[in-house]
Design an enzyme around this catalytic site. Sequence first.
Site, PDB file in Angstrom:
ATOM      1  N   HIS A 147       0.821  -1.216   0.000  1.00 26.05           N
ATOM      2  CA  HIS A 147       0.000   0.000   0.000  1.00 26.05           C
ATOM      3  C   HIS A 147       0.854   1.265   0.000  1.00 26.05           C
ATOM      4  O   HIS A 147       0.353   2.330  -0.326  1.00 26.05           O
ATOM      5  CB  HIS A 147      -1.050  -0.013   1.125  1.00 26.05           C
ATOM      6  CG  HIS A 147      -0.541   0.291   2.506  1.00 26.05           C
ATOM      7  ND1 HIS A 147      -0.213  -0.698   3.412  1.00 26.05           N
ATOM      8  CD2 HIS A 147      -0.316   1.450   3.145  1.00 26.05           C
ATOM      9  CE1 HIS A 147       0.184  -0.141   4.536  1.00 26.05           C
ATOM     10  NE2 HIS A 147       0.140   1.162   4.410  1.00 26.05           N
ATOM     11  N   ASP A 157       1.283  -7.724   2.439  1.00 31.41           N
ATOM     12  CA  ASP A 157       1.333  -6.291   2.122  1.00 31.41           C
ATOM     13  C   ASP A 157       2.779  -5.807   1.913  1.00 31.41           C
ATOM     14  O   ASP A 157       3.327  -5.084   2.731  1.00 31.41           O
ATOM     15  CB  ASP A 157       0.658  -5.503   3.252  1.00 31.41           C
ATOM     16  CG  ASP A 157       0.337  -4.074   2.852  1.00 31.41           C
ATOM     17  OD1 ASP A 157       0.879  -3.594   1.844  1.00 31.41           O
ATOM     18  OD2 ASP A 157      -0.466  -3.435   3.562  1.00 31.41           O
ATOM     19  N   SER A 174       4.072   2.239   8.422  1.00 31.45           N
ATOM     20  CA  SER A 174       3.865   1.260   7.375  1.00 31.45           C
ATOM     21  C   SER A 174       5.162   1.033   6.635  1.00 31.45           C
ATOM     22  O   SER A 174       5.845   1.978   6.265  1.00 31.45           O
ATOM     23  CB  SER A 174       2.821   1.745   6.387  1.00 31.45           C
ATOM     24  OG  SER A 174       1.577   1.313   6.800  1.00 31.45           O
TER      25      SER A 174
END
Length: 694
Positions: free
Chosen positions: A83, A219, A626
């Site tokens: 992402h 991810d 992230s």
Amino acid sequence: MRFLKIIFFFIAFQMTAQQGGMWIPSLLDGMNEDEMQSLGSKLTAQDIYDVNNSSLKDAIGHFNGGCTSEVISPKGLLLTNHHCGFSQIQSHSSLENDYLKDGFWAMSLEEEIPNDGLYVEFIVRIEDVTEAMLAGVTEDMSPREKQSKIDINRNGVVKATQKEDWQGLKIRPFYKGNQYYLFVTERFEDIRLVGAPPSSIGKFGSDTDNWVWPRHTGDFSMFRIYADKNNRPAKYSKDNVPYKPKHFLPVSLDGIEEGDFTMVFGFPGRTNEYLPAVAVEQITQKVNPSNIAIREAALKVIDANMKADDQIRIQYASKQARIANAWKKWIGENLGIEKSGAVAIKRKFEREFTKALKAKGMEAKYGTILPEFDRLYKEFEPVNVKRNNFLEVFFRTNELMQMTFRAYQMEQALAKNPENSKAIASFKSRMERIHKNYNAKVDKGVYELVMPLYSKTIDASIYNKTAFTNMDRTLDLLKGTSAEVLEKLNNDVAYQYAKPLIKEFFTTLEPEFQRINTQINALQTTYITALMKVMPDERYFPDANSTLRVTYGKVNGYAPRDAVYYNPVTYLDGVIEKYVPGDYEFDVPQKLRDLYDAKDYGQYADKNGKLPICFLGTNHTTGGNSGSPAIDAEGNLVGLNFDRVWEGTMSDIYYDPEICRNIMVDLRYVLFIVDKYAGAKRLIDEMKLVHPKK
Ligand code: ARG
Ligand code: GLU
């Protein structure tokens, strides 16, 4: 007796060692190093941060200012989340080459794809510049006087700092301006896309599973840093070569077990751990609910259109993910604040603070802080809510309104100086960027549902008559002299509609917000000063501010509700359990199902022969973390941080060690996908794989 004392000390440590916190890497010596080692870490403070020798920090890069990434090979191979690389993956995708849907793997250096504008920044060193920044600043100065003194001091600090010409420099406030730190940085601007799994792996579970445990998302995506011939940062050039890092993270094939130490090293964006109770109430009861309602309305339209049309699916993928992500987080945040009783806990803490003030005779100096907060937040509420809603409509959800906002800024610039050709050019390039992924029908639908939540007057017919929904007509509007452009602009129906709303924003909403917010911020600074003086034994960590931090904890499950316990590790079996053929969120690629059926996991299975997917830890993380590496007790890479659990997203405001967990992808799953699924063995070969537990 002495033995008992040691035991007691040890237990006390074990307890405080799990209270969260995001720490400054250059200050780990002492308390943090002790806590980490009591949790099982073998690392010293110098292993993590060292100015004179290479250390872990040299492998950690700020990815495009919003995410974290880490170097995992001597050739500048970079790992981050799917992402985080999403908009790059999207920008190289088309209906013919759908990298979002099918994934992308460069099978040689030549196939790696440059990305305009993408950068990765490393921290060369960190310095405490508090004294120089606050020299001559006194408590009786007004916020404005303080700020201008600080600005002058800043110039002095910048001039006095030694750095190479290719390096950058930043100074950031910590503890709400009670401390200042300086960062010397190195920014690389030739970053190429190396690989990404299909969304059915990299975004598996999509919005249904986002912020949720148990999780089964792979991810991750891979990039490579390129440097010039001297290994220095450089703009893109075909002559650039793979960057040779000062440090890269070895990857552990032994993984983790419940109870293992982990440390997450990255760039957390923003937290607010020292807000008064009254502020937390305002966020959860007023701000979040109205923002949630606006995004929900927008998502209803965007989701339906994306499902019905592949072209729109690609165009709106990034936008939709951005809108949906915060929408769901706020819902979880509200639930967590409620469930943990955070407001009541904060109130209790404030009573203790007041008592301590009295006991120490500091009431006269600091006794007005809490009542002042009450007064200011009451005044702030309507302005704060309305301004938030304005930003949600004009910047996050409705694109035509965003265009009118940019047009308004152009008009203001031209009114000041009609010769300002830059104003028109910059509006034009904004419009081009929006139109790259624009669908007027979708946007009109968004307008119809979102605008009634902000304004009483709505008129969807503006979509049929405005020039802005079409780039050619927009270009026509921008032809001619400034006076002609402004005349055409003011005849545009969408502009006529939006102008009074934007004017209201600039003339009343924004100034009112700034006026009260300045006072709140100043009071918050004093509050932290007072807390540290009056209750000096509490454990204070600075709020996240997009600077490099270390957070640590253990691999640990949790109990979300009565009688339910969540294990901290998920397996490929769980991916197959969730599999729904053809579903837009839970489809599983044929190849992955085949590998599962054959149990063909190679060297990536755990000791029971199962393939781990994700795991949980007690590391205190937030947005910006992230892509951060999860590092084991010896400094090896074991996981890739990408999310938090639903019950614990309130950790930005209040960290509760019982239910706050971060979610990481197991590196063994990442390597399995690269190797077994994608066949990109060349990438595995350049990494350093280790077995620390053998
Ligand atoms: N919740 C994670 C974060 O805050 C992942 C977001 C991306 N995934 C998504 N389904 N939108 O960034
Ligand atoms: N997904 C988040 C990010 O983009 C990390 C999750 C969180 O907010 O903790 O940084």
